[in-house]
Design a protein around this motif. Structure first.
Motif, PDB file in Angstrom:
ATOM      1  N   ILE A 275      -4.456  -8.014  10.614  1.00  0.00           N
ATOM      2  CA  ILE A 275      -3.862  -7.035  11.505  1.00  0.00           C
ATOM      3  C   ILE A 275      -2.949  -6.052  11.062  1.00  0.00           C
ATOM      4  CG2 ILE A 275      -2.722  -6.752  13.699  1.00  0.00           C
ATOM      5  CD1 ILE A 275      -3.362  -9.653  14.417  1.00  0.00           C
ATOM      6  N   GLY A 276      -3.070  -4.598  10.861  1.00  0.00           N
ATOM      7  CA  GLY A 276      -2.100  -3.873  10.376  1.00  0.00           C
ATOM      8  C   GLY A 276      -0.967  -3.501  11.339  1.00  0.00           C
ATOM      9  N   VAL A 277       0.105  -4.094  11.496  1.00  0.00           N
ATOM     10  CA  VAL A 277       1.120  -3.730  12.500  1.00  0.00           C
ATOM     11  C   VAL A 277       1.590  -2.526  12.522  1.00  0.00           C
ATOM     12  CG1 VAL A 277       1.454  -6.369  12.890  1.00  0.00           C
ATOM     13  CG2 VAL A 277       3.082  -4.798  11.338  1.00  0.00           C
ATOM     14  N   HIS A 278       2.168  -2.000  13.497  1.00  0.00           N
ATOM     15  CA  HIS A 278       2.761  -0.499  13.431  1.00  0.00           C
ATOM     16  C   HIS A 278       1.559   0.543  13.220  1.00  0.00           C
ATOM     17  CE1 HIS A 278       6.552  -2.580  14.008  1.00  0.00           C
ATOM     18  NE2 HIS A 278       6.478  -3.127  12.725  1.00  0.00           N
ATOM     19  N   PHE A 279       0.729   0.210  14.014  1.00  0.00           N
ATOM     20  CA  PHE A 279      -0.683   1.119  13.716  1.00  0.00           C
ATOM     21  C   PHE A 279      -1.098   1.174  12.149  1.00  0.00           C
ATOM     22  CE2 PHE A 279      -3.542   4.758  14.097  1.00  0.00           C
ATOM     23  CZ  PHE A 279      -4.007   4.327  15.265  1.00  0.00           C
ATOM     24  N   GLY A 280      -1.382   0.114  11.719  1.00  0.00           N
ATOM     25  CA  GLY A 280      -1.964  -0.065  10.119  1.00  0.00           C
ATOM     26  C   GLY A 280      -0.947   0.423   9.252  1.00  0.00           C
TER      27      GLY A 280
ATOM     28  N   ILE B 192       0.691   1.261   0.959  1.00  0.00           N
ATOM     29  CA  ILE B 192      -0.287   1.383   1.762  1.00  0.00           C
ATOM     30  C   ILE B 192      -1.624   1.135   1.109  1.00  0.00           C
ATOM     31  CG2 ILE B 192      -1.647   3.016   3.610  1.00  0.00           C
ATOM     32  CD1 ILE B 192       1.177   1.993   4.286  1.00  0.00           C
ATOM     33  N   ARG B 193      -1.981   1.648   0.067  1.00  0.00           N
ATOM     34  CA  ARG B 193      -3.222   1.609  -0.661  1.00  0.00           C
ATOM     35  C   ARG B 193      -3.245   0.161  -1.179  1.00  0.00           C
ATOM     36  NH1 ARG B 193      -6.842   5.594   0.232  1.00  0.00           N
ATOM     37  NH2 ARG B 193      -5.982   7.603  -0.174  1.00  0.00           N
ATOM     38  N   GLN B 194      -2.185  -0.569  -1.483  1.00  0.00           N
ATOM     39  CA  GLN B 194      -2.380  -1.937  -1.796  1.00  0.00           C
ATOM     40  C   GLN B 194      -2.925  -2.840  -0.490  1.00  0.00           C
ATOM     41  OE1 GLN B 194       1.476  -3.106  -3.172  1.00  0.00           O
ATOM     42  NE2 GLN B 194       1.479  -1.705  -4.863  1.00  0.00           N
ATOM     43  N   LEU B 195      -2.192  -2.342   0.546  1.00  0.00           N
ATOM     44  CA  LEU B 195      -2.898  -3.005   1.804  1.00  0.00           C
ATOM     45  C   LEU B 195      -4.431  -3.041   1.859  1.00  0.00           C
ATOM     46  CD1 LEU B 195      -2.328  -4.780   4.366  1.00  0.00           C
ATOM     47  CD2 LEU B 195      -1.500  -2.761   5.380  1.00  0.00           C
ATOM     48  N   GLU B 196      -4.652  -1.645   1.543  1.00  0.00           N
ATOM     49  CA  GLU B 196      -6.171  -1.471   1.770  1.00  0.00           C
ATOM     50  C   GLU B 196      -6.802  -2.313   0.828  1.00  0.00           C
ATOM     51  OE1 GLU B 196      -9.149   2.384   1.202  1.00  0.00           O
ATOM     52  OE2 GLU B 196      -7.164   2.726   1.418  1.00  0.00           O
TER      53      GLU B 196
ATOM     54  N   VAL C  79       8.901  -7.286  -8.717  1.00  0.00           N
ATOM     55  CA  VAL C  79       8.564  -7.257  -7.307  1.00  0.00           C
ATOM     56  C   VAL C  79       7.022  -7.524  -7.359  1.00  0.00           C
ATOM     57  CG1 VAL C  79       8.367  -5.593  -5.511  1.00  0.00           C
ATOM     58  CG2 VAL C  79      10.456  -5.536  -6.909  1.00  0.00           C
ATOM     59  N   VAL C  80       6.758  -8.153  -6.265  1.00  0.00           N
ATOM     60  CA  VAL C  80       5.346  -8.754  -6.169  1.00  0.00           C
ATOM     61  C   VAL C  80       4.663  -7.472  -5.345  1.00  0.00           C
ATOM     62  CG1 VAL C  80       3.899 -10.286  -5.007  1.00  0.00           C
ATOM     63  CG2 VAL C  80       6.089 -11.131  -6.216  1.00  0.00           C
ATOM     64  N   PRO C  81       3.583  -6.885  -5.666  1.00  0.00           N
ATOM     65  CA  PRO C  81       2.882  -5.982  -5.234  1.00  0.00           C
ATOM     66  C   PRO C  81       1.997  -6.603  -3.962  1.00  0.00           C
ATOM     67  CG  PRO C  81       1.420  -6.573  -6.953  1.00  0.00           C
ATOM     68  CD  PRO C  81       3.001  -7.294  -7.101  1.00  0.00           C
ATOM     69  N   VAL C  82       1.708  -5.986  -2.848  1.00  0.00           N
ATOM     70  CA  VAL C  82       0.955  -6.407  -1.831  1.00  0.00           C
ATOM     71  C   VAL C  82      -0.277  -7.049  -2.088  1.00  0.00           C
ATOM     72  CG1 VAL C  82       0.034  -5.862   0.603  1.00  0.00           C
ATOM     73  CG2 VAL C  82       2.393  -4.797  -0.023  1.00  0.00           C
TER      74      VAL C  82
END
Length: 339
Positions: A204-209, A188-192, A120-123
């Motif tokens: 843009i973090g949709v759905h309030f980040g 969530i931390r991967q996105l950060e 699985v590919v991480p964000v």
């Protein structure tokens, strides 16, 4: 809702933009009708179309100048294979030339998409970095839908507070950790990490980040990363559970980087923020928008949120100042999306 807000008359004179919708190419006239009925100037489709579907949508909306925008998408089924990156970079150039206002990466990243080794590919996979650099070069944002509500990662039992929604959408449950190895906070931390690694790219973090349950955390990430923008689509049920004074302060602090969006779907069946198990009427869609106006424009307590299937509780409104509402409803999207 049966009463209007103090901002209703003013709002109807604004070119309000719903920047997070999903519109079928055969339902553009219906979308126009809904916009006119609810005081909207523009809807932006963020379904992340690609290929012929994207081309058909762009061609169709050309007949309605100023009324629609569209995000482009990527194709990740062959991620990491020879030629994949070059193809997607070329796709980005063509899509922006055709009018795409940005690109969206779907929540399947980090949950479903795999690489040639079957992992699985991480964000935050660095093989994605050229896409973000290209977006900066093209001066368009990258929107991320990462993870989902926390409850979607919890046991799928009647005790789960989002059980009704998951029962309607069983493929949204991510609690099988053998097939979906990353937990909520990991995603969530991967996105950060992605946001901080690419300060020249607008995200843009949709759905309030993607973390509406953690409004304080989202605010911290926005403080640390001036390139980070969020929308509110389909997350009033979660945002509205927080202390309204605290949420109001966050909206005022980041008044230049929060976008109005609803996750309205205008397809064979209307979707009021989430598939709801019935076919809504246009009157119910009006009530859906009305609930948004009341949340942002009044100080009413214990009001219904727009999407009951997302939780059987009430929310407390945040009564934003008019100068903040103007940015939230209109000018932020105009500036960030080039509308």
């Amino acid at each position: 809702m049966t009463t209007e807000t103090n901002h209703a008359e003013w709002r109807r004179d604004q070119p309000v933009i719903d920047m997070h919708t999903h519109i079928g190419v055969d339902h553009l006239e219906e979308a126009i009708e809904l916009m006119d009925r609810n005081g909207l100037e523009t809807m932006v489709d963020i379904s992340a179309y690609s290929g012929e579907t994207f081309d058909e949508f762009v061609e169709a909306i050309a007949d309605y100048p100023g009324r629609f925008g569209v995000f482009g998408g990527f194709e990740f089924e062959d991620f990491g294979e020879d030629g994949w990156l070059e193809r997607e970079l070329e796709r980005m150039e063509r899509a922006v030339e055709a009018g795409a206002v940005g690109f969206k990466i779907h929540k399947r990243m980090g949950l479903v998409y795999t690489d040639p080794e079957g992992d699985v590919v991480p964000v935050d996979d660095e093989r994605l970095a050229p896409l973000f650099e290209k977006a900066s070069e093209l001066d368009v944002p990258i929107a991320f839908h990462t993870a989902d509500p926390k409850a979607f990662f919890e046991p799928l039992t009647p005790e789960n507070e989002r059980y009704a929604e998951l029962s309607e959408n069983p493929d949204w449950w991510w609690g099988d950790h053998e097939n979906h190895p990353y937990r909520w906070w990991e995603l969530i931390r991967q996105l950060e990490k992605v946001i901080s690694r690419h300060p020249e790219t607008t995200f843009i973090g949709v759905h309030f980040g993607c973390a509406a349950e953690e409004v304080g955390y989202v605010a911290d990430v926005m403080r640390d990363n001036p390139n980070y923008v969020v929308d509110v689509s389909a997350r009033l049920p979660e945002i509205g559970r927080h202390d309204p004074a605290f949420v109001r302060d966050v909206f005022i602090e980041f008044q230049d980087r929060i976008l109005f969006g609803t996750d309205l779907g205008v397809r064979e069946t209307l979707m009021l923020g989430s598939p709801q198990g019935f076919d809504p009427t246009h009157e119910q869609a009006e009530a859906f928008y009305d609930a948004h106006w009341h949340y942002f424009e009044t100080d009413e307590a214990e009001i219904d949120h727009p999407t009951p299937i997302q939780g059987d509780w009430t929310v407390d409104a945040i009564d934003l100042p008019r100068e903040v509402l103007e940015k939230f409803y209109v000018t932020n999207a105009q500036r960030i999306l080039g509308l």
